[in-house]
Design a protein around this motif. Structure first.
Motif, PDB file in Angstrom:
ATOM      1  N   HIS A  77       4.363   0.393   0.929  1.00 42.20           N
ATOM      2  CA  HIS A  77       3.509   1.519   1.316  1.00 42.20           C
ATOM      3  C   HIS A  77       2.140   1.437   0.652  1.00 42.20           C
ATOM      4  CE1 HIS A  77       6.616   3.408   3.675  1.00 42.20           C
ATOM      5  NE2 HIS A  77       7.454   2.979   2.746  1.00 42.20           N
ATOM      6  N   VAL A  78       2.110   1.053  -0.596  1.00 38.21           N
ATOM      7  CA  VAL A  78       0.835   0.906  -1.295  1.00 38.21           C
ATOM      8  C   VAL A  78       0.038  -0.256  -0.702  1.00 38.21           C
ATOM      9  CG1 VAL A  78      -0.225   0.337  -3.527  1.00 38.21           C
ATOM     10  CG2 VAL A  78       1.645   1.992  -3.418  1.00 38.21           C
ATOM     11  N   LEU A  79       0.700  -1.378  -0.418  1.00 40.81           N
ATOM     12  CA  LEU A  79      -0.003  -2.525   0.144  1.00 40.81           C
ATOM     13  C   LEU A  79      -0.467  -2.232   1.574  1.00 40.81           C
ATOM     14  CD1 LEU A  79      -0.956  -5.205  -0.971  1.00 40.81           C
ATOM     15  CD2 LEU A  79       1.037  -6.276   0.079  1.00 40.81           C
ATOM     16  N   ALA A  80       0.320  -1.524   2.355  1.00 39.18           N
ATOM     17  CA  ALA A  80      -0.106  -1.132   3.706  1.00 39.18           C
ATOM     18  C   ALA A  80      -1.351  -0.245   3.626  1.00 39.18           C
ATOM     19  CB  ALA A  80       1.019  -0.421   4.452  1.00 39.18           C
ATOM     20  N   ASP A  81      -1.360   0.699   2.702  1.00 37.99           N
ATOM     21  CA  ASP A  81      -2.551   1.544   2.515  1.00 37.99           C
ATOM     22  C   ASP A  81      -3.768   0.690   2.176  1.00 37.99           C
ATOM     23  OD1 ASP A  81      -1.043   3.861   2.939  1.00 37.99           O
ATOM     24  OD2 ASP A  81      -0.831   4.294   0.798  1.00 37.99           O
ATOM     25  N   TRP A  82      -3.570  -0.281   1.262  1.00 39.82           N
ATOM     26  CA  TRP A  82      -4.677  -1.135   0.837  1.00 39.82           C
ATOM     27  C   TRP A  82      -5.229  -1.933   2.017  1.00 39.82           C
ATOM     28  CZ3 TRP A  82      -6.394  -6.147   0.462  1.00 39.82           C
ATOM     29  CH2 TRP A  82      -7.410  -6.391  -0.455  1.00 39.82           C
TER      30      TRP A  82
END
Length: 144
Positions: free
Chosen positions: A15-20
């Motif tokens: 989820h954090v990498l998708a946001d990034w």
């Protein structure tokens, strides 16, 4: 017959990498359907441990995807970030190039580094040049 394309990235925190990556590409994280997720848990098709709350919304813990958005059409490329407990080992065998459409590479590089990317090296061939970078989890990509 033409096919659509999805690229899958194994990572520790999807989820954090998708946001990034959504911010980097100017794309959107696909919206979650918390009611559907809750119904799957209530019916026994999933467990609460397979979910988490991300940015105030109930999501599947195992992954998140990004696309260029609803206006791009149903057959647009999609990048799925899926949970993996394994660490990245060695150089990626596949990477993607982010085409900057004339935006200054050094300026984009600085913005990406400020958000957690790492500059790896500069390269070129003939009139073309690029920077190879790594995202916050070490996945290589190029900006050109």
């Amino acid at each position: 017959m033409a096919y659509s394309l999805q690229i899958v990235v194994d990572c520790h925190d999807p989820h954090v990498l998708a946001d990034w990556w959504a911010e980097t590409m100017g794309w959107q994280v696909e919206p979650s359907d918390p009611d559907f997720i809750r119904s799957m848990v209530e019916k026994g098709f999933a467990t609460a441990e397979q979910t988490l709350t991300h940015k105030g919304s109930l999501v599947w813990a195992i992954g998140a995807a990004i696309t260029a958005g609803a206006d791009a059409g149903p057959d647009q490329p999609r990048i799925l970030f899926q949970s993996s407990h394994e660490n990245k080992a060695g150089k990626n065998r596949v990477h993607w190039d982010v085409r900057l459409d004339g935006e200054d590479r050094a300026t984009v590089r600085s913005r990406l580094e400020a958000r957690g990317a790492t500059f790896l090296w500069a390269a070129g061939q003939g009139p073309h040049s690029w920077f190879t970078m790594a995202d916050p989890e070490g996945n290589e990509f190029c900006i050109s």
